[in-house]
Design a protein around this motif. Structure first.
Motif, mmCIF file in Angstrom:
data_model
loop_
_atom_site.group_PDB
_atom_site.id
_atom_site.type_symbol
_atom_site.label_atom_id
_atom_site.label_comp_id
_atom_site.label_asym_id
_atom_site.label_seq_id
_atom_site.Cartn_x
_atom_site.Cartn_y
_atom_site.Cartn_z
ATOM 1 N N LEU A 47 0.718 -1.145 -0.070
ATOM 2 C CA LEU A 47 0.050 0.023 0.000
ATOM 3 C C LEU A 47 0.702 1.303 0.044
ATOM 4 C CD1 LEU A 47 -2.638 -1.219 2.572
ATOM 5 C CD2 LEU A 47 -2.782 -1.057 0.008
ATOM 6 N N ASP A 48 1.295 1.633 -1.216
ATOM 7 C CA ASP A 48 2.518 2.541 -1.208
ATOM 8 C C ASP A 48 1.908 3.731 -1.944
ATOM 9 O OD1 ASP A 48 2.280 1.758 -3.957
ATOM 10 O OD2 ASP A 48 4.524 1.164 -4.008
ATOM 11 N N THR A 54 -6.499 -2.998 -8.247
ATOM 12 C CA THR A 54 -6.487 -3.987 -9.554
ATOM 13 C C THR A 54 -4.912 -4.436 -9.851
ATOM 14 O OG1 THR A 54 -8.379 -3.288 -10.637
ATOM 15 C CG2 THR A 54 -6.872 -4.566 -11.963
ATOM 16 N N GLU A 55 -4.066 -3.435 -9.493
ATOM 17 C CA GLU A 55 -2.504 -3.794 -9.762
ATOM 18 C C GLU A 55 -2.084 -4.515 -8.674
ATOM 19 O OE1 GLU A 55 -1.239 0.044 -12.760
ATOM 20 O OE2 GLU A 55 -1.378 0.370 -10.686
ATOM 21 N N LEU A 56 -2.493 -3.830 -7.524
ATOM 22 C CA LEU A 56 -2.124 -4.616 -6.220
ATOM 23 C C LEU A 56 -2.468 -6.120 -6.270
ATOM 24 C CD1 LEU A 56 -1.613 -3.114 -2.808
ATOM 25 C CD2 LEU A 56 -3.419 -4.934 -2.878
ATOM 26 N N ILE A 57 -3.731 -6.326 -6.461
ATOM 27 C CA ILE A 57 -4.189 -7.733 -6.386
ATOM 28 C C ILE A 57 -3.522 -8.714 -7.658
ATOM 29 C CG2 ILE A 57 -6.627 -9.116 -6.943
ATOM 30 C CD1 ILE A 57 -7.853 -6.704 -5.726
ATOM 31 N N GLU A 58 -3.245 -7.964 -8.753
ATOM 32 C CA GLU A 58 -2.639 -8.748 -9.700
ATOM 33 C C GLU A 58 -1.083 -9.070 -9.182
ATOM 34 O OE1 GLU A 58 -3.172 -6.431 -13.220
ATOM 35 O OE2 GLU A 58 -5.006 -7.223 -13.434
ATOM 36 N N ALA A 73 -11.710 -10.652 -3.298
ATOM 37 C CA ALA A 73 -12.649 -10.271 -2.321
ATOM 38 C C ALA A 73 -11.908 -10.198 -1.016
ATOM 39 C CB ALA A 73 -13.912 -11.341 -2.126
ATOM 40 N N ASP A 74 -10.861 -11.217 -0.760
ATOM 41 C CA ASP A 74 -10.250 -11.381 0.670
ATOM 42 C C ASP A 74 -9.246 -9.638 0.752
ATOM 43 O OD1 ASP A 74 -11.284 -13.402 1.510
ATOM 44 O OD2 ASP A 74 -9.499 -14.687 0.535
ATOM 45 N N VAL A 75 -8.529 -9.507 -0.615
ATOM 46 C CA VAL A 75 -7.880 -8.134 -0.530
ATOM 47 C C VAL A 75 -8.637 -7.044 -0.248
ATOM 48 C CG1 VAL A 75 -6.285 -6.810 -1.814
ATOM 49 C CG2 VAL A 75 -5.946 -9.241 -1.709
ATOM 50 N N LYS A 76 -9.525 -6.990 -1.054
ATOM 51 C CA LYS A 76 -10.711 -5.735 -0.845
ATOM 52 C C LYS A 76 -11.242 -5.754 0.662
ATOM 53 C CE LYS A 76 -11.549 -4.907 -5.704
ATOM 54 N NZ LYS A 76 -12.539 -4.645 -6.667
ATOM 55 N N GLY A 77 -11.670 -6.957 1.120
ATOM 56 C CA GLY A 77 -12.183 -6.939 2.455
ATOM 57 C C GLY A 77 -11.143 -6.452 3.384
ATOM 58 N N LEU A 78 -9.830 -6.694 3.278
ATOM 59 C CA LEU A 78 -8.851 -6.010 4.329
ATOM 60 C C LEU A 78 -8.542 -4.643 3.916
ATOM 61 C CD1 LEU A 78 -6.740 -6.652 6.185
ATOM 62 C CD2 LEU A 78 -4.917 -7.123 4.537
#
Length: 98
Positions: A47-48, A54-58, A73-78
């Motif tokens: 988280l910079d 989308t880029e972070l998840i990929e 879903a897990d990343v967006k939930g966090l």
């Protein structure tokens, strides 16, 4: 297209383990730190303020050898939890189509 980018809030103190696998983050107006371990710490460390969600998840999916849809879903939930706690803030990231 406008997407959000996330960064650590200015009012947050953070300590990472040497390998980055554990993070303790404390919002300076709260009494209890947020402890992140393993993949949650990997999300935090990404988280910079430069990558879109989308880029972070990929990127995380590539790092962990999985499909982005499997962790979306897990990343967006966090991210939602960290945002709700005031630990991170977002800003729009405008991409210019080429």
């Amino acid at each position: 297209m406008t997407e959000r980018v996330w960064r650590v809030s200015a009012d947050v103190a953070c300590v990472r383990s040497p390998d980055g696998g554990r993070v303790a983050a404390l919002h300076l107006e709260q009494d209890v730190p947020f402890i992140l371990v393993g993949t949650a710490a990997s999300v935090w460390n990404s988280l910079d303020g430069t990558r879109t969600e989308t880029e972070l998840i990929e990127e995380l999916a590539r790092d962990y050898g999985t499909d982005a849809s499997a962790i979306n879903a897990d990343v967006k939930g966090l991210i939602h939890s960290l945002s709700t706690s005031g630990l991170i803030t977002s800003s729009p990231h405008d991409r210019v189509a080429s």
